[in-house]
Design a protein around this motif. Structure first.
Motif, PDB file in Angstrom:
ATOM      1  N   ALA A   2      -1.457  -5.178 -17.586  1.00 25.79           N
ATOM      2  CA  ALA A   2      -2.918  -5.177 -17.581  1.00 25.79           C
ATOM      3  C   ALA A   2      -3.455  -5.721 -16.269  1.00 25.79           C
ATOM      4  CB  ALA A   2      -3.439  -5.997 -18.761  1.00 25.79           C
ATOM      5  N   ARG A   3      -2.832  -6.782 -15.746  1.00 22.90           N
ATOM      6  CA  ARG A   3      -3.289  -7.356 -14.477  1.00 22.90           C
ATOM      7  C   ARG A   3      -3.056  -6.398 -13.321  1.00 22.90           C
ATOM      8  NH1 ARG A   3      -1.307 -12.256 -16.834  1.00 22.90           N
ATOM      9  NH2 ARG A   3       0.690 -12.121 -15.756  1.00 22.90           N
ATOM     10  N   VAL A   4      -1.888  -5.726 -13.291  1.00 23.44           N
ATOM     11  CA  VAL A   4      -1.588  -4.774 -12.219  1.00 23.44           C
ATOM     12  C   VAL A   4      -2.565  -3.603 -12.265  1.00 23.44           C
ATOM     13  CG1 VAL A   4       0.120  -3.128 -11.358  1.00 23.44           C
ATOM     14  CG2 VAL A   4       0.840  -5.423 -12.032  1.00 23.44           C
ATOM     15  N   LEU A   5      -2.850  -3.088 -13.466  1.00 24.76           N
ATOM     16  CA  LEU A   5      -3.784  -1.970 -13.598  1.00 24.76           C
ATOM     17  C   LEU A   5      -5.193  -2.386 -13.210  1.00 24.76           C
ATOM     18  CD1 LEU A   5      -2.558  -0.362 -16.954  1.00 24.76           C
ATOM     19  CD2 LEU A   5      -2.232   0.521 -14.640  1.00 24.76           C
ATOM     20  N   GLU A   6      -5.561  -3.623 -13.526  1.00 23.62           N
ATOM     21  CA  GLU A   6      -6.878  -4.126 -13.138  1.00 23.62           C
ATOM     22  C   GLU A   6      -7.003  -4.178 -11.613  1.00 23.62           C
ATOM     23  OE1 GLU A   6      -9.630  -8.154 -13.777  1.00 23.62           O
ATOM     24  OE2 GLU A   6      -7.734  -7.894 -14.865  1.00 23.62           O
ATOM     25  N   VAL A   7      -5.953  -4.666 -10.947  1.00 21.47           N
ATOM     26  CA  VAL A   7      -5.957  -4.721  -9.483  1.00 21.47           C
ATOM     27  C   VAL A   7      -6.013  -3.313  -8.907  1.00 21.47           C
ATOM     28  CG1 VAL A   7      -4.549  -5.303  -7.465  1.00 21.47           C
ATOM     29  CG2 VAL A   7      -4.778  -6.933  -9.343  1.00 21.47           C
ATOM     30  N   PHE A   8      -5.222  -2.402  -9.472  1.00 24.66           N
ATOM     31  CA  PHE A   8      -5.209  -1.025  -8.989  1.00 24.66           C
ATOM     32  C   PHE A   8      -6.596  -0.399  -9.108  1.00 24.66           C
ATOM     33  CE2 PHE A   8      -4.985   3.496  -9.857  1.00 24.66           C
ATOM     34  CZ  PHE A   8      -4.226   3.963  -8.806  1.00 24.66           C
ATOM     35  N   GLN A  68       5.391  -5.866  -8.030  1.00 24.03           N
ATOM     36  CA  GLN A  68       4.681  -4.591  -8.093  1.00 24.03           C
ATOM     37  C   GLN A  68       3.365  -4.672  -7.318  1.00 24.03           C
ATOM     38  OE1 GLN A  68       5.132  -1.440  -8.099  1.00 24.03           O
ATOM     39  NE2 GLN A  68       5.965  -1.362 -10.168  1.00 24.03           N
ATOM     40  N   ARG A  69       2.725  -5.828  -7.335  1.00 25.46           N
ATOM     41  CA  ARG A  69       1.492  -5.976  -6.564  1.00 25.46           C
ATOM     42  C   ARG A  69       1.778  -6.017  -5.058  1.00 25.46           C
ATOM     43  NH1 ARG A  69      -1.813 -10.717  -9.487  1.00 25.46           N
ATOM     44  NH2 ARG A  69       0.127 -11.141 -10.610  1.00 25.46           N
ATOM     45  N   VAL A  70       2.910  -6.604  -4.676  1.00 21.89           N
ATOM     46  CA  VAL A  70       3.310  -6.557  -3.266  1.00 21.89           C
ATOM     47  C   VAL A  70       3.589  -5.123  -2.845  1.00 21.89           C
ATOM     48  CG1 VAL A  70       5.078  -7.253  -1.598  1.00 21.89           C
ATOM     49  CG2 VAL A  70       4.210  -8.905  -3.248  1.00 21.89           C
ATOM     50  N   SER A  71       4.219  -4.348  -3.725  1.00 25.95           N
ATOM     51  CA  SER A  71       4.486  -2.941  -3.439  1.00 25.95           C
ATOM     52  C   SER A  71       3.181  -2.179  -3.236  1.00 25.95           C
ATOM     53  CB  SER A  71       5.286  -2.326  -4.595  1.00 25.95           C
ATOM     54  OG  SER A  71       5.605  -0.980  -4.330  1.00 25.95           O
ATOM     55  N   LEU A  72       2.170  -2.496  -4.040  1.00 29.30           N
ATOM     56  CA  LEU A  72       0.860  -1.861  -3.875  1.00 29.30           C
ATOM     57  C   LEU A  72       0.224  -2.283  -2.553  1.00 29.30           C
ATOM     58  CD1 LEU A  72      -1.435  -0.153  -5.033  1.00 29.30           C
ATOM     59  CD2 LEU A  72      -2.212  -2.168  -6.300  1.00 29.30           C
ATOM     60  N   ALA A  73       0.344  -3.556  -2.190  1.00 25.22           N
ATOM     61  CA  ALA A  73      -0.200  -4.033  -0.919  1.00 25.22           C
ATOM     62  C   ALA A  73       0.455  -3.312   0.249  1.00 25.22           C
ATOM     63  CB  ALA A  73      -0.001  -5.544  -0.805  1.00 25.22           C
ATOM     64  N   ARG A  74       1.771  -3.146   0.204  1.00 24.54           N
ATOM     65  CA  ARG A  74       2.479  -2.450   1.281  1.00 24.54           C
ATOM     66  C   ARG A  74       2.035  -0.990   1.375  1.00 24.54           C
ATOM     67  NH1 ARG A  74       8.935  -1.889   0.982  1.00 24.54           N
ATOM     68  NH2 ARG A  74       8.317  -0.768  -0.886  1.00 24.54           N
ATOM     69  N   ALA A 116      -6.050  -9.137  -1.419  1.00 25.31           N
ATOM     70  CA  ALA A 116      -6.638  -7.983  -2.108  1.00 25.31           C
ATOM     71  C   ALA A 116      -5.934  -7.682  -3.424  1.00 25.31           C
ATOM     72  CB  ALA A 116      -6.592  -6.755  -1.192  1.00 25.31           C
ATOM     73  N   VAL A 117      -4.625  -7.951  -3.505  1.00 20.36           N
ATOM     74  CA  VAL A 117      -3.887  -7.701  -4.747  1.00 20.36           C
ATOM     75  C   VAL A 117      -3.735  -8.991  -5.564  1.00 20.36           C
ATOM     76  CG1 VAL A 117      -2.643  -5.718  -3.831  1.00 20.36           C
ATOM     77  CG2 VAL A 117      -1.633  -7.990  -3.609  1.00 20.36           C
ATOM     78  N   HIS A 118      -4.580  -9.990  -5.239  1.00 15.80           N
ATOM     79  CA  HIS A 118      -4.667 -11.241  -6.010  1.00 15.80           C
ATOM     80  C   HIS A 118      -3.347 -12.018  -6.027  1.00 15.80           C
ATOM     81  CE1 HIS A 118      -8.669 -10.097  -7.345  1.00 15.80           C
ATOM     82  NE2 HIS A 118      -8.195  -8.917  -7.696  1.00 15.80           N
ATOM     83  N   LEU A 119      -2.746 -12.144  -4.846  1.00 16.39           N
ATOM     84  CA  LEU A 119      -1.577 -12.995  -4.685  1.00 16.39           C
ATOM     85  C   LEU A 119      -1.897 -14.072  -3.642  1.00 16.39           C
ATOM     86  CD1 LEU A 119       1.411 -10.474  -4.581  1.00 16.39           C
ATOM     87  CD2 LEU A 119       0.874 -12.091  -6.401  1.00 16.39           C
ATOM     88  N   PRO A 120      -1.426 -15.301  -3.839  1.00 14.80           N
ATOM     89  CA  PRO A 120      -1.660 -16.352  -2.830  1.00 14.80           C
ATOM     90  C   PRO A 120      -1.066 -15.953  -1.485  1.00 14.80           C
ATOM     91  CG  PRO A 120      -0.834 -17.307  -4.886  1.00 14.80           C
ATOM     92  CD  PRO A 120      -0.706 -15.812  -5.012  1.00 14.80           C
ATOM     93  N   THR A 121      -1.764 -16.260  -0.425  1.00 14.49           N
ATOM     94  CA  THR A 121      -1.309 -15.828   0.907  1.00 14.49           C
ATOM     95  C   THR A 121       0.007 -16.496   1.305  1.00 14.49           C
ATOM     96  OG1 THR A 121      -2.734 -17.520   1.899  1.00 14.49           O
ATOM     97  CG2 THR A 121      -3.638 -15.307   1.710  1.00 14.49           C
ATOM     98  N   HIS A 122       0.319 -17.690   0.730  1.00 16.63           N
ATOM     99  CA  HIS A 122       1.585 -18.332   1.107  1.00 16.63           C
ATOM    100  C   HIS A 122       2.793 -17.599   0.526  1.00 16.63           C
ATOM    101  CE1 HIS A 122       0.787 -20.392  -2.816  1.00 16.63           C
ATOM    102  NE2 HIS A 122       2.098 -20.270  -2.931  1.00 16.63           N
ATOM    103  N   TYR A 123       2.570 -16.622  -0.368  1.00 16.39           N
ATOM    104  CA  TYR A 123       3.674 -15.799  -0.870  1.00 16.39           C
ATOM    105  C   TYR A 123       4.293 -14.966   0.239  1.00 16.39           C
ATOM    106  CZ  TYR A 123       3.126 -16.754  -5.877  1.00 16.39           C
ATOM    107  OH  TYR A 123       3.107 -17.358  -7.106  1.00 16.39           O
ATOM    108  N   ALA A 124       3.607 -14.839   1.368  1.00 16.08           N
ATOM    109  CA  ALA A 124       4.150 -14.081   2.500  1.00 16.08           C
ATOM    110  C   ALA A 124       5.478 -14.663   2.967  1.00 16.08           C
ATOM    111  CB  ALA A 124       3.153 -14.058   3.647  1.00 16.08           C
ATOM    112  N   HIS A 125       5.713 -15.943   2.709  1.00 13.27           N
ATOM    113  CA  HIS A 125       6.942 -16.596   3.163  1.00 13.27           C
ATOM    114  C   HIS A 125       8.055 -16.529   2.115  1.00 13.27           C
ATOM    115  CE1 HIS A 125       4.674 -18.048   6.579  1.00 13.27           C
ATOM    116  NE2 HIS A 125       3.768 -18.583   5.766  1.00 13.27           N
ATOM    117  N   ARG A 126       7.765 -15.983   0.952  1.00 13.35           N
ATOM    118  CA  ARG A 126       8.785 -15.874  -0.080  1.00 13.35           C
ATOM    119  C   ARG A 126       9.563 -14.563   0.087  1.00 13.35           C
ATOM    120  NH1 ARG A 126       6.365 -18.134  -5.826  1.00 13.35           N
ATOM    121  NH2 ARG A 126       5.632 -20.170  -5.049  1.00 13.35           N
ATOM    122  N   TYR A 127      10.663 -14.464  -0.656  1.00 15.70           N
ATOM    123  CA  TYR A 127      11.465 -13.253  -0.654  1.00 15.70           C
ATOM    124  C   TYR A 127      11.288 -12.528  -1.995  1.00 15.70           C
ATOM    125  CZ  TYR A 127      13.577 -14.609   3.724  1.00 15.70           C
ATOM    126  OH  TYR A 127      13.755 -14.920   5.048  1.00 15.70           O
TER     127      TYR A 127
END
Length: 569
Positions: A479-485, A449-455, A428-439
């Motif tokens: 601009a990308r973060v505001l577009e997602v928001f 910031q997009r992960v923070s919005l997802a949380r 939903a926040v336009h991040l690849p799902t495999h980012y779930a395994h990153r820190y």
């Protein structure tokens, strides 16, 4: 590519303060080396401001730090950085210590970390003077007092003995500039000198840097992602992308006729402050709002007082504020640091105690509330922090951080059960799902910031409080973060209290805007009305202080702001 797009002249004047020639910088890693700078050539003349712009990772800060020889041990540099007849790339550590402060000085992005909290500001300025062996203790103190007065610190004779925590953010930035000016360097490197400052304080710092250029004859290399600051201060602009200078031109020429595709993209991503009446609406649909529904937040004569200590009276952070936030609405709250906007946001989510008046959140009274009674409502409220890097547990992966609210509130039994929801939220926040395994440290600022919005949206809240969520981001990332928001707000329909000091961003998103000044709500109304026809003098000054990404218009606005200040005095 750089050579094709570069519009600088090949013939360089002899009076060059710093001359960078075919600079290449790479960093050793466990894998392949990272090439951060690829053949950059730049020069800056005395009495000139060169702005170096580009998104994070473009190489602009690395290039600037090479002028002072501040690259880490893992870096390898080739080419030349000629400063006062010396090639900085070839200097030894002892020689670099002689160059720093005398020939070149740096104004760091965050003055709170650049200043040592256990020493007075006068001692810290004097330390640099005495390190070069040019001043006695008495002379160094006298020079510290003089330079503090020069940069506009009031009562410098007294405040020279104060500690950094006794100064405001804008004053600390002035002190850092004073430290840079103490030995009269020929070049000053200013790395994002106004990023964390309010627009009114930012305008004062830009005036100060302009005086440094005009009165002291210094050359300034300005590193920034704020194109309004570039339009206000720069004489020339160099645009960097993936370690190369893709375009360089005079400031008016570049803004009027950007040649490179990346420069065009960068300028198109800048949020524009609407100061003339228009029919435009915020990015989300105002039709979502239900005018008959009870407000999610209702503040009546709200007061928030922080208790004093050691017999001192308390500090009144919020004084008699009234506003409402309807379902599906975006309310922008703006004001300087210390105006009370973050305090109000924290009070809404129960992180700060409201002490007087009334603050109703989702029908629950927050004045005198008990955590046990408010806890069932917490799942209906989300919070996006200003700095996600410090709000994440570094030991948790991105997926674990996003899943945490689901586990705490019993929406999922364990991480495996929450995995499907985490994938949906990241998507939903336009991040690849495999980012779930990153820190968190493996992500960029915009990605965090997009992960923070997802949380914050994990529990599908009705109300979201966003505290300066884009203040430290590059314009393209912002601009990308505001577009997602905006997309999520339109699709999910949650109400938002959007706290920011960036009026252009607030104007893009907010249905209504409230302006806070010293704890009081001095203006409150429809977004376009507040931006195009402000009634309160403070709002007028706030709008006049915002730099716009147009050098011609910005010059007129600067003159109007100076006239406005003169009228106030």
């Amino acid at each position: 590519m750089a050579a094709a797009q570069n519009r600088r002249t090949t013939e360089e004047a002899p009076d060059v303060a710093v001359d960078i020639r075919d600079l290449r910088i790479s960093f050793a890693t466990d894998g392949e080396p990272v090439h951060a700078v690829e053949g950059v050539s730049l020069h800056v003349r005395p009495n000139e401001v060169l702005a170096v712009v580009g998104e994070s990772g473009s190489g602009k800060t690395v290039t600037a730090k090479s002028i002072l020889g501040l690259l880490p041990e893992s870096a390898s540099a080739s080419g030349a950085v000629v400063l006062a007849g010396n090639d900085v790339v070839q200097l030894s550590p002892d020689q670099l210590r002689q160059v720093r402060g005398r020939d070149v000085a740096m104004v760091f992005q965050e003055p709170a970390t650049a200043l040592n909290p256990v020493y007075t500001v006068g001692w810290q300025i004097a330390e640099g003077l005495r390190a070069h062996g040019q001043h006695s203790r008495k002379q160094a103190r006298a020079r510290a007092v003089e330079i503090l007065g020069t940069v506009g610190i009031p009562d410098p004779q007294e405040r020279v003995d104060h500690y950094p925590h006794q100064f405001s953010g804008g004053q600390k930035q002035r002190i850092v500039i004073a430290m840079a000016l103490a030995l009269g360097p020929k070049v000053i490197v200013a790395d994002e000198p106004t990023t964390a400052l309010d627009v009114t304080v930012q305008a004062e710092i830009l005036d100060l840097l302009r005086r440094v250029r005009d009165d002291f004859g210094g050359a300034i290399v300005l590193i920034t992602h704020n194109m309004g600051v570039v339009a206000d201060l720069a004489d020339r602009v160099a645009v960097m992308y993936q370690g190369e200078v893709v375009e360089e031109a005079g400031v008016r020429e570049l803004f009027a006729d950007p040649r490179h595709e990346y420069t065009q993209h960068l300028l198109s991503a800048v949020p524009r402050l609407t100061t003339a009446a228009s029919d435009s609406e915020p990015a989300h649909s105002a039709q979502q709002q239900d005018e008959t529904a009870a407000p999610l937040v209702d503040a009546r004569d709200l007061e928030i007082v922080y208790p004093g200590r050691l017999g001192r009276p308390g500090f009144r952070a919020v004084d008699g504020v009234n506003f409402t936030l309807a379902p599906g609405e975006v309310l922008g709250l703006v004001g300087e640091s210390g105006s009370g906007k973050t305090t109000i946001g924290r009070a809404i989510v129960g992180l700060t105690r409201a002490t007087g008046g009334s603050l109703s959140v989702l029908g629950h009274e927050m004045v005198g509330f008990r955590e046990r009674s408010f806890r069932p409502l917490r799942s209906r409220v989300g919070f996006v922090f200003q700095d996600p890097a410090t709000s994440f547990n570094p030991l948790l992966s991105v997926g674990e951080a996003v899943a945490e609210p689901l586990l705490i509130h019993g929406r999922a039994a364990d991480a495996r059960e929450a995995a499907a929801s985490v994938r949906q939220l990241l998507d939903a926040v336009h991040l690849p799902t495999h980012y779930a395994h990153r820190y968190p440290h493996e992500l960029s600022g915009g990605q965090r910031q997009r992960v923070s919005l997802a949380r914050a949206l994990a529990l599908e809240p009705e109300l979201l409080v966003a505290d300066e969520p884009t203040s430290a981001l590059d314009v393209s990332v912002q601009a990308r973060v505001l577009e997602v928001f905006s997309e999520l707000q339109q699709r999910l329909g949650f109400a938002t209290l959007f706290i920011s000091h960036d009026l252009a961003v607030v104007g893009m998103l907010a249905d209504r805007i409230g302006v806070l000044y010293r704890g009081e709500l001095v203006e409150y109304g429809a977004g376009q009305q507040v931006l195009t026809d402000p009634q309160h003098p403070y709002t007028q000054r706030l709008l006049a202080s915002v730099p716009v990404p147009d050098p011609v218009e910005q010059q007129s606005r600067r003159e109007a702001l100076a006239a406005h200040r003169a009228a106030e005095d």
